[in-house]
Write a protein that holds these residues in place. Structure first.
Motif, mmCIF file in Angstrom:
data_model
loop_
_atom_site.group_PDB
_atom_site.id
_atom_site.type_symbol
_atom_site.label_atom_id
_atom_site.label_comp_id
_atom_site.label_asym_id
_atom_site.label_seq_id
_atom_site.Cartn_x
_atom_site.Cartn_y
_atom_site.Cartn_z
ATOM 1 N N PRO A 179 55.615 39.278 60.065
ATOM 2 C CA PRO A 179 56.402 40.163 60.730
ATOM 3 C C PRO A 179 56.641 41.490 60.161
ATOM 4 O O PRO A 179 57.338 41.233 58.956
ATOM 5 C CB PRO A 179 57.468 39.266 61.254
ATOM 6 C CG PRO A 179 57.249 37.844 60.922
ATOM 7 C CD PRO A 179 56.453 37.900 59.937
ATOM 8 N N LEU B 214 63.695 35.163 64.608
ATOM 9 C CA LEU B 214 62.485 34.182 64.874
ATOM 10 C C LEU B 214 62.477 32.888 64.779
ATOM 11 O O LEU B 214 61.839 32.013 65.553
ATOM 12 C CB LEU B 214 61.647 35.005 64.089
ATOM 13 C CG LEU B 214 61.138 36.428 64.297
ATOM 14 C CD1 LEU B 214 60.021 36.730 63.301
ATOM 15 C CD2 LEU B 214 60.714 36.615 65.776
ATOM 16 N N SER C 122 46.313 39.962 62.275
ATOM 17 C CA SER C 122 47.395 41.045 61.931
ATOM 18 C C SER C 122 46.754 42.181 62.521
ATOM 19 O O SER C 122 47.671 43.015 63.001
ATOM 20 C CB SER C 122 47.407 40.871 60.647
ATOM 21 O OG SER C 122 48.398 41.931 60.248
ATOM 22 N N LEU D 286 52.109 34.009 59.509
ATOM 23 C CA LEU D 286 52.512 35.381 59.914
ATOM 24 C C LEU D 286 53.235 36.323 59.131
ATOM 25 O O LEU D 286 54.327 35.685 58.190
ATOM 26 C CB LEU D 286 53.403 35.167 61.347
ATOM 27 C CG LEU D 286 52.676 34.390 62.589
ATOM 28 C CD1 LEU D 286 53.509 34.038 63.743
ATOM 29 C CD2 LEU D 286 51.339 35.249 63.077
ATOM 30 N N GLU E 267 53.376 47.652 62.824
ATOM 31 C CA GLU E 267 53.800 47.075 64.134
ATOM 32 C C GLU E 267 54.846 47.671 64.606
ATOM 33 O O GLU E 267 56.158 47.700 64.085
ATOM 34 C CB GLU E 267 54.102 45.424 63.803
ATOM 35 C CG GLU E 267 52.786 44.866 62.995
ATOM 36 C CD GLU E 267 53.102 43.334 62.608
ATOM 37 O OE1 GLU E 267 52.125 42.628 62.462
ATOM 38 O OE2 GLU E 267 54.245 43.205 62.728
ATOM 39 N N ILE F 198 49.209 40.422 71.275
ATOM 40 C CA ILE F 198 49.199 39.116 71.133
ATOM 41 C C ILE F 198 48.238 38.218 71.550
ATOM 42 O O ILE F 198 47.855 36.834 70.882
ATOM 43 C CB ILE F 198 50.624 38.379 71.483
ATOM 44 C CG1 ILE F 198 50.796 38.194 72.814
ATOM 45 C CG2 ILE F 198 51.973 39.071 70.765
ATOM 46 C CD1 ILE F 198 52.073 37.373 73.239
ATOM 47 N N LEU G 279 56.155 31.485 57.965
ATOM 48 C CA LEU G 279 56.627 33.026 57.969
ATOM 49 C C LEU G 279 56.516 33.595 56.760
ATOM 50 O O LEU G 279 57.200 32.619 55.774
ATOM 51 C CB LEU G 279 57.969 33.313 58.789
ATOM 52 C CG LEU G 279 57.760 32.713 60.457
ATOM 53 C CD1 LEU G 279 59.593 33.323 60.750
ATOM 54 C CD2 LEU G 279 57.036 33.856 60.956
ATOM 55 N N TYR H 146 56.912 39.317 68.171
ATOM 56 C CA TYR H 146 56.977 37.928 67.568
ATOM 57 C C TYR H 146 57.451 36.991 68.411
ATOM 58 O O TYR H 146 57.289 35.673 68.504
ATOM 59 C CB TYR H 146 57.388 38.050 66.157
ATOM 60 C CG TYR H 146 56.341 38.678 65.241
ATOM 61 C CD1 TYR H 146 55.304 37.775 64.537
ATOM 62 C CD2 TYR H 146 56.134 39.678 64.952
ATOM 63 C CE1 TYR H 146 54.338 38.180 63.863
ATOM 64 C CE2 TYR H 146 55.172 40.482 64.087
ATOM 65 C CZ TYR H 146 54.232 39.663 63.566
ATOM 66 O OH TYR H 146 52.918 40.095 62.893
#
Length: 357
Positions: A227, A272, A180, A225, A236, A202, A260, A243
């Motif tokens: 997001p 996503l 992360s 993850l 982010e 990434i 997620l 993502y």
């Protein structure tokens, strides 16, 4: 009709239901990062889950975040995990190890080593140490040539996990820990191939997953993850773009699943889901937020296209959570003061539902 209690194929496993026990830090390991007999009992109690994902397990000593967490970087640790995985399998369950490199979220008092991260930027807040909470230290920024070693550590730990009897592994790419941190636009200030652009930010995540796939195969590899999450002070930029790019790379690797967390608006998460062609585990509520996942939240996300649903705190106080959800029994409340206190109280002491005579 798809529901929480229908079976599901995951990699080489046949899950009896779509309920996943989410990874949760419990800090009950013995000295040296060894798994214990109590840990075997704890996970076996919850083996009716379609899949258990273990607490975060450090892939290296420098990757240890908290005192009292277990590892998978020594032969003794591998040996200590075998009774745990045996207990789960004997009870009819399936278990993945979550591989968690804390990166900058650590302290020299915990590991004897200075924490490392993508850049020399401290996490926000206090970290746990053997003598109590202390401010997060400034990590040592990894040299470019060192970064692949830390990606490879996930693969090495994955081999040990399979040797220890785990059915697979989940890389902890969420919640402000090392993967992360590389995804972050404020923890990662690098100007080399691992920083700056989306493609570069990434890269570490993709290399860590690739090392794991090379070690144990794609069918045994997942990643979690968060997001847009802000854990430990990470931020982010370009969340949908970043993502989507990461999911495209992971799709090429054909891993078992993406897990997620609901750390961004639902419309972004739905985008996503469309970007990810594979199996999706959804954690439907903000981790450690005011609300816990219940059956309504689970069925909502099954309707939106999730394949499996992960439950966190509900599994702590309800070892028989699957049955309680199935027949609509009330859920017992968690005792938050016991989360990280060690010992068996608030760990092995939650009973199954007591039916009236």
């Amino acid at each position: 009709m798809t529901n929480l209690f229908s079976g599901f194929p995951l990699g080489g496993l046949s899950l009896p239901n779509r309920i996943v026990m989410a990874p949760m830090t419990r800090v009950r390991a013995a000295a040296g990062g060894l798994a214990t007999r109590s840990m075997a009992a704890y996970y076996a109690q919850r083996a009716t889950a379609g899949l258990i994902v273990s607490e975060g397990v450090q892939p290296s000593l420098v990757g240890q975040s908290n005192p009292g967490t277990p590892g998978l970087h020594t032969a003794a640790q591998v040996e200590s995990w075998r009774p745990v995985t045996d207990a789960v399998h004997t009870s009819g369950g399936r278990i993945f190890a979550q591989l968690m490199h804390g990166g900058r979220v650590s302290h020299p008092e915990t590991t004897g080593l200075r924490p490392v991260g993508p850049s020399a930027v401290a996490a926000t807040g206090d970290v746990f140490t053997p003598s109590g909470p202390q401010p997060a230290p400034v990590p040592r920024a990894l040299e470019t040539a060192e970064v692949p070693e830390h990606a490879a550590a996930y693969g090495a730990a994955a081999r040990r996990a399979v040797e220890a009897g785990f059915d697979g592994v989940e890389l902890h790419g969420a919640n402000g820990y090392l993967i992360s941190q590389f995804l972050s636009s404020n923890a990662n200030l690098r100007d080399d191939r691992y920083g700056g652009s989306v493609a570069n930010r990434i890269r570490f995540a993709v290399e860590a997953v690739s090392a794991t796939v090379d070690a144990i195969g794609a069918a045994r590899t997942g990643i979690r993850l968060s997001p847009g999450g802000v854990f430990w002070g990470v931020a982010e930029s370009d969340v949908p773009e970043m993502y989507a790019a990461l999911l495209r790379e992971l799709a090429r690797l054909e891993i078992a699943y993406v897990h997620l967390e609901a750390t961004v608006a639902e419309d972004v998460l739905l985008g996503l889901r469309r970007d990810w062609p594979g199996v999706l585990i959804m954690n439907p509520v903000m981790p450690m937020g005011p609300k816990q996942t219940g059956r309504a939240e689970a069925e909502h996300w099954l309707g939106l296209g999730a394949d499996l649903i992960s439950f966190g705190r509900a599994f702590l106080a309800n070892p028989d959570l699957v049955e309680r959800l199935r027949i609509g029994l009330p859920l017992a409340p968690v005792e938050e003061q016991t989360f990280y206190q060690g010992g068996d109280s608030g760990y092995l002491t939650y009973p199954a539902y007591q039916h009236a005579a």
